[in-house]
Design a protein around this motif. Structure first.
Motif, PDB file in Angstrom:
ATOM      1  N   VAL A  95       0.830  -1.201   0.000  1.00 48.46           N
ATOM      2  CA  VAL A  95       0.000   0.000   0.000  1.00 48.46           C
ATOM      3  C   VAL A  95       0.867   1.256   0.000  1.00 48.46           C
ATOM      4  O   VAL A  95       0.642   2.200  -0.767  1.00 48.46           O
ATOM      5  N   ALA A  96       1.890   1.255   0.869  1.00 42.12           N
ATOM      6  CA  ALA A  96       2.764   2.423   0.969  1.00 42.12           C
ATOM      7  C   ALA A  96       3.500   2.693  -0.339  1.00 42.12           C
ATOM      8  O   ALA A  96       3.643   3.852  -0.761  1.00 42.12           O
ATOM      9  N   ILE A  97       3.956   1.641  -1.013  1.00 42.93           N
ATOM     10  CA  ILE A  97       4.707   1.823  -2.261  1.00 42.93           C
ATOM     11  C   ILE A  97       3.795   2.345  -3.374  1.00 42.93           C
ATOM     12  O   ILE A  97       4.203   3.193  -4.176  1.00 42.93           O
ATOM     13  N   VAL A  98       2.555   1.846  -3.438  1.00 48.59           N
ATOM     14  CA  VAL A  98       1.624   2.346  -4.459  1.00 48.59           C
ATOM     15  C   VAL A  98       1.361   3.838  -4.238  1.00 48.59           C
ATOM     16  O   VAL A  98       1.338   4.627  -5.192  1.00 48.59           O
ATOM     17  N   TYR A  99       1.185   4.235  -2.987  1.00 49.44           N
ATOM     18  CA  TYR A  99       1.012   5.664  -2.709  1.00 49.44           C
ATOM     19  C   TYR A  99       2.295   6.443  -2.975  1.00 49.44           C
ATOM     20  O   TYR A  99       2.257   7.595  -3.426  1.00 49.44           O
ATOM     21  N   PHE A 199      -7.235   3.508 -10.737  1.00 49.54           N
ATOM     22  CA  PHE A 199      -7.574   2.098 -10.522  1.00 49.54           C
ATOM     23  C   PHE A 199      -6.702   1.498  -9.421  1.00 49.54           C
ATOM     24  O   PHE A 199      -7.192   0.804  -8.514  1.00 49.54           O
ATOM     25  N   SER A 200      -5.399   1.766  -9.486  1.00 52.70           N
ATOM     26  CA  SER A 200      -4.523   1.241  -8.434  1.00 52.70           C
ATOM     27  C   SER A 200      -4.869   1.852  -7.084  1.00 52.70           C
ATOM     28  O   SER A 200      -4.758   1.193  -6.043  1.00 52.70           O
ATOM     29  N   ASP A 201      -5.313   3.092  -7.084  1.00 54.51           N
ATOM     30  CA  ASP A 201      -5.717   3.755  -5.853  1.00 54.51           C
ATOM     31  C   ASP A 201      -6.915   3.054  -5.224  1.00 54.51           C
ATOM     32  O   ASP A 201      -6.973   2.860  -4.001  1.00 54.51           O
ATOM     33  N   VAL A 202      -7.879   2.652  -6.054  1.00 53.74           N
ATOM     34  CA  VAL A 202      -9.046   1.931  -5.548  1.00 53.74           C
ATOM     35  C   VAL A 202      -8.638   0.603  -4.927  1.00 53.74           C
ATOM     36  O   VAL A 202      -9.129   0.219  -3.858  1.00 53.74           O
ATOM     37  N   VAL A 203      -7.737  -0.096  -5.587  1.00 55.07           N
ATOM     38  CA  VAL A 203      -7.326  -1.413  -5.101  1.00 55.07           C
ATOM     39  C   VAL A 203      -6.661  -1.309  -3.727  1.00 55.07           C
ATOM     40  O   VAL A 203      -7.007  -2.044  -2.789  1.00 55.07           O
ATOM     41  N   VAL A 204      -5.705  -0.394  -3.586  1.00 57.30           N
ATOM     42  CA  VAL A 204      -5.021  -0.291  -2.295  1.00 57.30           C
ATOM     43  C   VAL A 204      -5.921   0.350  -1.239  1.00 57.30           C
ATOM     44  O   VAL A 204      -5.806   0.022  -0.048  1.00 57.30           O
ATOM     45  N   ASP A 205      -6.825   1.240  -1.661  1.00 64.35           N
ATOM     46  CA  ASP A 205      -7.761   1.815  -0.698  1.00 64.35           C
ATOM     47  C   ASP A 205      -8.654   0.737  -0.097  1.00 64.35           C
ATOM     48  O   ASP A 205      -8.997   0.782   1.084  1.00 64.35           O
ATOM     49  N   SER A 206      -9.047  -0.246  -0.913  1.00 61.73           N
ATOM     50  CA  SER A 206      -9.879  -1.331  -0.388  1.00 61.73           C
ATOM     51  C   SER A 206      -9.118  -2.116   0.673  1.00 61.73           C
ATOM     52  O   SER A 206      -9.700  -2.570   1.669  1.00 61.73           O
ATOM     53  N   MET A 207      -7.819  -2.280   0.482  1.00 60.04           N
ATOM     54  CA  MET A 207      -6.995  -2.964   1.479  1.00 60.04           C
ATOM     55  C   MET A 207      -6.919  -2.154   2.769  1.00 60.04           C
ATOM     56  O   MET A 207      -6.965  -2.702   3.873  1.00 60.04           O
ATOM     57  N   THR A 258       9.274   9.272 -16.624  1.00 58.03           N
ATOM     58  CA  THR A 258       8.057   8.980 -15.855  1.00 58.03           C
ATOM     59  C   THR A 258       7.437   7.657 -16.262  1.00 58.03           C
ATOM     60  O   THR A 258       6.796   6.989 -15.440  1.00 58.03           O
ATOM     61  N   ALA A 259       7.628   7.252 -17.521  1.00 55.95           N
ATOM     62  CA  ALA A 259       7.014   6.012 -18.010  1.00 55.95           C
ATOM     63  C   ALA A 259       7.489   4.783 -17.231  1.00 55.95           C
ATOM     64  O   ALA A 259       6.780   3.767 -17.180  1.00 55.95           O
ATOM     65  N   PHE A 260       8.660   4.845 -16.621  1.00 53.84           N
ATOM     66  CA  PHE A 260       9.165   3.693 -15.871  1.00 53.84           C
ATOM     67  C   PHE A 260       8.571   3.592 -14.465  1.00 53.84           C
ATOM     68  O   PHE A 260       8.567   2.515 -13.871  1.00 53.84           O
ATOM     69  N   LEU A 261       8.086   4.692 -13.931  1.00 52.12           N
ATOM     70  CA  LEU A 261       7.665   4.713 -12.537  1.00 52.12           C
ATOM     71  C   LEU A 261       6.436   3.853 -12.241  1.00 52.12           C
ATOM     72  O   LEU A 261       6.396   3.172 -11.200  1.00 52.12           O
ATOM     73  N   PRO A 262       5.392   3.842 -13.097  1.00 49.19           N
ATOM     74  CA  PRO A 262       4.225   3.004 -12.781  1.00 49.19           C
ATOM     75  C   PRO A 262       4.539   1.515 -12.704  1.00 49.19           C
ATOM     76  O   PRO A 262       3.757   0.755 -12.110  1.00 49.19           O
ATOM     77  N   LEU A 263       5.655   1.092 -13.292  1.00 51.59           N
ATOM     78  CA  LEU A 263       6.000  -0.329 -13.238  1.00 51.59           C
ATOM     79  C   LEU A 263       6.281  -0.781 -11.807  1.00 51.59           C
ATOM     80  O   LEU A 263       6.217  -1.984 -11.510  1.00 51.59           O
ATOM     81  N   MET A 264       6.580   0.163 -10.907  1.00 54.07           N
ATOM     82  CA  MET A 264       6.738  -0.190  -9.495  1.00 54.07           C
ATOM     83  C   MET A 264       5.433  -0.723  -8.923  1.00 54.07           C
ATOM     84  O   MET A 264       5.428  -1.625  -8.074  1.00 54.07           O
TER      85      MET A 264
END
Length: 519
Positions: A95-99, A199-207, A258-264
């Motif tokens: 969760v922390a890494i996605v944020y 979308f990734s925000d929704v997923v980690v927010d649910s967690m 910036t294109a490489f960052l979402p791969l994290m």
């Protein structure tokens, strides 16, 4: 420790809440059992040790659940570490890494602003409209929550969608770095990137919601502080370079980096503690049309039942109105770059200061405001914020120079104070939304509440664009910019008479009542 070949007799179970993921490590003589209904779990469930793992069986032949995530070993070193009062379990690290990625994606924010202004030659109102358009994915977050909750991909509700979100974000910034050369192409690519983050925000927010539900405001606040503290750290890391890279290499280069960052985001999906849906009988989702439609209908009905509750609907209405007041951000960006001649490198420094200020705002809330009633927080932060926002008039009229304060230093100080206050006032919105979500619809309901909040922000941006156009503020004319700033700040006070829509009294007591009503 090697497990016996046959299950031993049931061992004594020390009960705990299913939301408590951070209890001390267990042993065969001090075992924990997870269940959803304390009234019948003690009579129906029996705990076994199999190959060093926990297995919970219904001795009457009913529900069966099996956990591979509870070894007898002591917990890892990282799980003993706390950040903002939260244990760093693998899930919380994910969760922390996605944020963190959300924050570090700010590397491209200045590049986008300069690209729209200098390369595409847009006016402030047009830039505000494109910004509003790019925020559309944040308005339909319930759709992503519904998909995540109801339609597992390759057997997973969380992991698969985190991977896809990261890949989609990488694609969007690759397009910006290579093919995009018009405002329509830019709007589309930015929209795709925004969809990825939303979308990734929704997923980690649910967690996060799964852990925050039913907890005290202090615990819920710590979880939200971890999220937004991580985002602020990402912003700090990317802040200065967001301007210096534009100056040195241009906007296309920044888009490429910036294109490489979402791969994290894709990479950390492996940390999510999630069992395939097919491994839990009774939770299989039929992929047939009738099964999917029935699941959809049930989720929509459950969502409506939750949203129409006054204790959810009324606070949500206030949050929308609080966010929907006009904004002058786009006009101010054109003023400071075209009139005051602030360079990208200097704006990167300002962004660094605001990123640190955002982290300070999270710390301020986490340390002093977590237990303060929501009405009091919104009242004073709104009033103080409106007063401080008026100081931008000094910068526009040059009054700051009469006091011997340069435009650069005034801009830095003004941005720092406003950002601290803004972050501290926004944290209660997240905490309130997370703690009133009922079981089973965490992702969908939290996404609905956040979409309504985001809808208010987009509405405010569009109202600001209309007001900017009405007052004749353009890329070269700023005669009425001071009036625009005054009107925008005064309008932020308009929702205050509706503070009665928020919960009254002790937040923790209110939270207990809300959860009991929903459950």
């Amino acid at each position: 420790m090697s497990a016996p070949s046959q299950p031993p007799p049931p061992v004594t179970a020390r009960h705990r809440s299913a939301g408590d993921e951070h209890a001390e490590a267990i042993s065969p003589n001090d075992t924990e059992i997870l269940y959803s209904d304390p009234s019948d779990a003690a009579s129906r469930n029996t705990l076994y040790a199999e190959n060093g793992e926990l297995s919970t069986k219904d001795i009457e032949g009913g529900m069966y659940s099996y956990s591979k995530k509870a070894p007898w070993k002591s917990k890892t070193l990282l799980s003993r570490v706390r950040c903002f009062g939260v244990h760093l379990s693998p899930d919380n690290i994910a969760v922390a890494i996605v944020y963190f990625v959300q924050g570090v994606l700010g590397l491209s924010r200045l590049a986008v602003s300069f690209y729209l202004k200098d390369d595409l030659h847009l006016d402030p109102a047009e830039t505000a409209v494109i910004s509003g358009f790019s925020a559309l994915p944040w308005l339909v977050k319930p759709l992503y929550g519904f998909i995540s909750d109801s339609f597992p991909l390759f057997g997973y509700r969380r992991r698969s969608y985190l991977i896809l979100s990261g890949l989609l974000g990488a694609l969007s910034w690759t397009l910006m770095a290579t093919f995009v050369d018009s405002k329509y192409g830019a709007a589309f690519s930015i929209l795709i990137g925004s969809l990825s983050v939303a979308f990734s925000d929704v997923v980690v927010d649910s967690m996060v919601v799964e852990r925050a539900r039913g907890e005290s405001q202090s615990t819920s606040g710590s979880l939200q502080s971890l999220c937004w503290g991580s985002s602020a750290c990402g912003g700090i890391l990317s802040a200065y370079f967001s301007g210096s890279l534009v100056d040195a290499y241009g906007v296309r280069f920044v888009f490429g980096v910036t294109a490489f960052l979402p791969l994290m985001t894709s990479a950390v999906a492996v940390l999510v503690n999630e069992q395939p849906v097919s491994s839990a009988p009774g939770h299989n989702l039929s992929l047939t049309s009738s099964g999917f439609l029935e699941s959809s209908r049930q989720n929509i009905l459950q969502l409506w039942d939750a949203v129409k509750q006054p204790n959810i609907l009324l606070p949500t209405l206030f949050i929308f109105l609080w966010q929907a007041t006009p904004q002058s951000d786009s006009a101010m960006f054109f003023f400071i770059t075209n009139e005051l001649r602030f360079t990208p490198e200097f704006l990167g420094r300002v962004k660094l200061v605001t990123s640190v200020a955002s982290l300070v705002g999270v710390g301020l809330y986490n340390g002093f405001l977590k237990t303060v009633p929501l009405r009091k927080i919104f009242l004073w932060t709104t009033i103080i914020g409106a007063a401080l926002g008026m100081t931008q008039v000094f910068l526009v009229t040059g009054l700051n120079r009469q006091f011997g304060i340069s435009d650069e230093w005034f801009s830095i100080g003004d941005s720092l104070i406003i950002t601290v206050l803004g972050q501290a006032s926004f944290m209660p919105v997240l905490v309130l939304a997370a703690r009133i979500c009922p079981p089973g619809m965490e992702a969908t309901l939290f996404a609905t509440l956040m979409s309504i909040s985001n809808g208010g922000g987009v509405t405010g941006g569009l109202l600001g664009a209309g007001l900017t156009q009405l007052l004749g503020v353009t890329r070269d004319s700023f005669d009425n910019l001071a009036l625009l700033i005054i009107l925008c700040n005064l309008s932020s006070l308009l929702p205050l008479p509706l503070l009665f829509l928020l919960p009254e009294g002790s937040p923790d007591a209110a939270n207990t009542d809300e959860v009991s009503k929903l459950n």
